[in-house]
Design an enzyme around this catalytic site. Structure first.
Site, short mmCIF file in Angstrom:
data_model
loop_
_atom_site.label_atom_id
_atom_site.label_comp_id
_atom_site.label_asym_id
_atom_site.label_seq_id
_atom_site.Cartn_x
_atom_site.Cartn_y
_atom_site.Cartn_z
CB CYS A 50 -0.91 0.01 1.22
SG CYS A 50 -1.98 1.46 1.25
CD GLN A 173 -9.02 17.61 6.81
OE1 GLN A 173 -8.99 16.65 6.05
NE2 GLN A 173 -9.87 18.61 6.63
CE1 TYR A 202 -22.02 20.10 9.30
CE2 TYR A 202 -21.33 22.23 8.44
CZ TYR A 202 -22.27 21.23 8.55
OH TYR A 202 -23.47 21.35 7.88
CD GLU A 223 -18.37 17.66 15.80
OE1 GLU A 223 -19.02 16.61 15.69
OE2 GLU A 223 -17.82 18.24 14.85
CG ASP A 269 -14.22 21.15 6.97
OD1 ASP A 269 -14.57 20.53 5.94
OD2 ASP A 269 -13.16 20.90 7.57
CB CYS A 296 -14.34 16.84 1.20
SG CYS A 296 -15.92 16.34 1.88
#
Length: 339
Positions: A50, A173, A202, A223, A269, A296
């Site tokens: 990988c 992340q 978020y 959150e 986000d 994203c």
């Protein structure tokens, strides 16, 4: 609008071995297989190499597979509900090289637990924590209890000089280096003056809120996951930050509750599905002058930006960031100002 500037993509010089977290599935089939599901199936592909996960993570994974085979520990079988091993989460700190391992099991304990822990910790000095969880839901949203069987329940990492303690299931992340560049870009493009009251919707374990805290007057994180709120508060204390406050709740509801207070900037986000119309309507109603949209998913980003532009916002600049090299996904930061 032809005036929107789209920046060059922020790319990675060495776009390999960047993932600081992997979730791997076990399967029994001529011994134990450990790897990822084949696309659109529940068939586990045994991982033989990988190029995305950290090199140490890969070595740890290999040893765990060998130990499972050595002690004949079966993978859990959905059909007849037999077996033990469900999945494995390995986190590896980019800055401090620490490793934490979480075993998700169908049973309460791991057979040959002592031998397995000894083998892992003797071979890898980087391992700082090992946890075991008997769980139905193996995702990071699971609230099944984690039994700490070795060390501590977090790894430490660092972004732009701020330290974070990242738990077994914390959202962080997955590409630390690119996250650092993303946040730096966000700060540069936001051009904070130091007087702003900022909402971080978020907010997770506080990674954006705490990174910008010393650039603004106050930052208010929202959150929904309780553990993430606890992590964020702990990380604020860890970095001696006292102008970041975190509220637990659904972002749509909390924002409606806050609509009579003045804010200068909101950072969103959201997950792949983008922002709800309810959330966007709250932002519009509150006339928050600046929106920083970290996305994203280009499709939901386009949908949300079009809606905001119709309602009087101008998109100033969009910066794409290659957060997941070797994949088709792209992260981006958009800066919007009220007309």
């Amino acid at each position: 609008d032809n005036n929107i500037i789209v920046d060059d993509i922020v790319s990675m010089i060495n776009p390999y071995y960047y993932r600081n977290k992997v979730e791997l599935k076990f399967a029994s089939e001529d011994g134990i297989k450990l790897g990822f599901f084949k696309a659109k199936s529940h068939h586990v592909v045994n991982l033989e190499e990988c190029h995305l996960m950290g090199k140490k993570t890969y070595e740890v994974m290999n040893l765990i597979r060998n130990l499972a085979n050595q002690y004949n520990i079966e993978a859990y079988n959905e059909n007849d509900k037999s077996g033990v091993l469900k999945s494995l989460v390995i986190r590896e700190s980019y800055r401090f090289k620490e490793i934490a391992i979480l075993f998700n099991l169908a049973t309460e304990s791991l057979p040959n637990q002592a031998e397995i822990i000894n083998a892992l910790t003797a071979n890898f000095k980087e391992i700082v924590g090992i946890g075991i969880s008997q769980t139905v839901d193996e995702s990071s949203l699971s609230d099944a209890e984690i039994k700490l069987v070795f060390g501590r329940d977090f790894i430490r990492d660092e972004i732009l000089g701020k330290q974070f303690e990242i738990g077994f299931r914390s959202f962080f992340q997955v590409n630390t280096l690119q996250a650092e560049r993303l946040y730096k870009k966000l700060i540069d493009n936001a051009r904070f003056k130091g007087t702003e009251r900022v909402i971080d919707a978020y907010s997770g374990i506080g990674s954006i809120a705490l990174t910008i805290a010393d650039k603004v007057n106050k930052v208010f994180g929202i959150e929904i996951i309780g553990q993430a709120i606890l992590d964020a508060r702990k990380n604020a204390t860890l970095n001696n930050i006292n102008n970041a406050l975190f509220e637990q709740g659904h972002v749509d509801k909390v924002l409606e509750k806050w609509q009579n207070y003045p804010f200068d900037v909101i950072i969103v986000d959201p997950p792949r599905k983008g922002c709800s119309k309810r959330l966007l309507d709250s932002i519009i109603k509150m006339k928050i002058p600046k929106i920083i949209y970290v996305s994203c998913n280009p499709a939901t980003l386009q949908r949300d930006l079009e809606y905001l532009m119709k309602k009087g916002y101008l998109v100033e600049i969009i910066t794409p960031v290659d957060m997941f090299p070797q994949t088709s996904h792209v992260e981006s930061i958009s800066i919007l100002n009220i007309k």
